[in-house]
Design an enzyme around this catalytic site. Structure first.
Site, PDB file in Angstrom:
ATOM      1  N   SER A  69       0.811  -1.211   0.000  1.00 19.99           N
ATOM      2  CA  SER A  69       0.000   0.000   0.000  1.00 19.99           C
ATOM      3  C   SER A  69       0.848   1.266   0.000  1.00 19.99           C
ATOM      4  O   SER A  69       0.479   2.270  -0.599  1.00 19.99           O
ATOM      5  CB  SER A  69      -0.943   0.010   1.201  1.00 19.99           C
ATOM      6  OG  SER A  69      -1.809  -1.085   1.177  1.00 19.99           O
ATOM      7  N   HIS A  81       0.257   4.335   4.349  1.00 18.84           N
ATOM      8  CA  HIS A  81      -0.324   5.095   3.249  1.00 18.84           C
ATOM      9  C   HIS A  81       0.246   6.511   3.211  1.00 18.84           C
ATOM     10  O   HIS A  81       0.664   7.008   2.159  1.00 18.84           O
ATOM     11  CB  HIS A  81      -1.843   5.178   3.413  1.00 18.84           C
ATOM     12  CG  HIS A  81      -2.523   3.846   3.346  1.00 18.84           C
ATOM     13  ND1 HIS A  81      -3.873   3.691   3.587  1.00 18.84           N
ATOM     14  CD2 HIS A  81      -2.052   2.604   3.079  1.00 18.84           C
ATOM     15  CE1 HIS A  81      -4.201   2.417   3.468  1.00 18.84           C
ATOM     16  NE2 HIS A  81      -3.107   1.739   3.163  1.00 18.84           N
TER      17      HIS A  81
END
Length: 401
Positions: free
Chosen positions: A208, A260
């Site tokens: 991610s 993230h």
């Protein structure tokens, strides 16, 4: 590392450069014709290559697109690593119960232990998951890289790989495998680094951070190449909305939003360094006919592009260096930011952000295994002969949940 909304960005942009002359014998001026669709988010612009795709007599051809092979290779590598991880996991041998037992040793851990259809946390740790205690105290810094090639389950893998394909192939077509490969790997490292500084009690896996790095690179590419867009605000608004939605999903429990954020910030800064394009005026004068004499020579890059390039490179190098030194010294970033944990999880009446790992005490008396959860005090006796550590951990997880 967490799941997110997957952006599907379509572009339809064409560029051509041709020579035109209003009178015979006059010095022909170079004109640039562009057609871009209203939904354009990522430009296909004319830029100077190393000679490929251009010739100086007659028409100047389109800027060459790269054949995207590295991003698909990364996706294949992630899938292969997941298959190997499931092979090593061997649920039927190491666990009390499994899901999809017809898959044999590739079957999944129970939903209570892993709702993503994947391996146990012990297997992920063995394969190279991000474990801060091992990075700091056992000098296993390589986990900051290996964790981005591991995934918690089938759902986790599919979500990340779809996003990487959609975004990564587009970027690799425009900028080549070297720049996008570096953007992918360095962004993944940046995501792992920020995650390790804030989330130190659980292991973390997933690509991610690299995926958000590609998103960040797209945003900075839009900003640094601002002048080549027709619909600047529409493109900016579309991309910002996609990024905000994806980051908002990260405040759900069991999603590592710090990976993230770290990946996005790293990719955003790298975009100013790697994804800069020369301005049209410079391309115009460089590929004009020999008898073309511009009244004023155009620099290859605009001043704001150069300023952003220098500032981003400095911030990136200093940020990653300081973060890595702080991590290796055992710094817990939560001690210096009391509210930052809300960036990764916001507690509500429907869920808790308490995700401490399950710890249990176990005693083996003959064929009887007594397991007691340390957090809630629950205890149970199981009839098992020589249980493995993975089996005990599974029973502990079920008992503490």
């Amino acid at each position: 590392m967490g799941l997110g909304i997957l952006p599907i960005l379509k572009t339809d942009s064409k560029s051509s450069i041709s020579h035109s002359s209003s009178m015979p014998g006059e010095a022909r001026q170079l004109e640039i014709h562009t057609r871009r669709s209203n939904s354009m988010v990522h430009p296909v612009a004319v830029e100077a290559g190393s000679g490929e795709g251009y010739h100086r007599n007659g028409e100047v051809k389109h800027y060459r697109k790269w054949f995207p092979w590295l991003i698909p290779l990364f996706v294949v590598a992630n899938v292969v690593v997941f298959v190997v991880t499931m092979f090593v996991n061997n649920c039927p041998k190491n666990s009390v119960s499994c899901i999809a037992t017809f898959l044999g040793r590739f079957s999944f851990q129970p939903f209570k232990e892993n709702p993503l259809l994947g391996p146990s946390s012990l297997t992920l740790q063995k394969m190279g998951a991000l474990d801060v205690s091992r990075v700091v105290h056992r000098h296993q810094g390589w986990r900051l890289i290996t964790c981005m090639w591991l995934h918690g389950g089938v759902f986790h893998l599919l979500a990340n790989m779809l996003g990487i394909l959609v975004i990564g192939i587009r970027l690799e077509q425009e900028f080549g495998f070297v720049l996008i490969g570096l953007l992918f790997v360095i962004s993944g490292f940046g995501g792992s680094l920020l995650s390790a500084l804030f989330i130190q009690s659980n292991i973390s896996v997933g690509a991610s951070g690299a995926l958000f790095g590609l998103l960040g690179g797209m945003l900075s590419e839009l900003i640094t190449n601002w002048s080549i867009y027709d619909n600047k605000l529409a493109a900016l608004l579309t991309l910002v909305i996609i990024i905000v939605i994806n980051l908002a999903v990260g405040i759900l429990p069991h999603v590592d939003n710090f990976a993230h954020i770290g990946g996005f910030l790293t990719g955003f800064l790298l975009g100013f360094v790697f994804l800069i394009r020369p301005q049209f005026g410079w391309v115009n004068q460089r590929y004009a006919p020999i008898n073309y004499s511009p009244t004023r020579a155009k620099p290859k890059f605009k001043k704001y592009q150069c300023i952003l390039w220098v500032l981003s490179l400095i911030i990136l190098v200093v940020g990653l260096s300081v973060g890595l030194v702080a991590l290796l010294r055992g710094v817990d970033a939560n001690d210096h930011c009391s509210w930052c944990h809300y960036l990764s999880c916001v507690p509500t009446s429907k869920w808790s952000c308490h995700t401490e790992p399950a710890y249990c005490e176990s005693n083996q008396l003959g064929s009887q295994l007594n397991v007691t959860c340390s957090s809630n005090g629950k205890s149970n006796v199981y009839v098992m002969q020589d249980p493995t550590s993975s089996q005990i951990q599974q029973l502990c997880t079920q008992l503490c949940s």
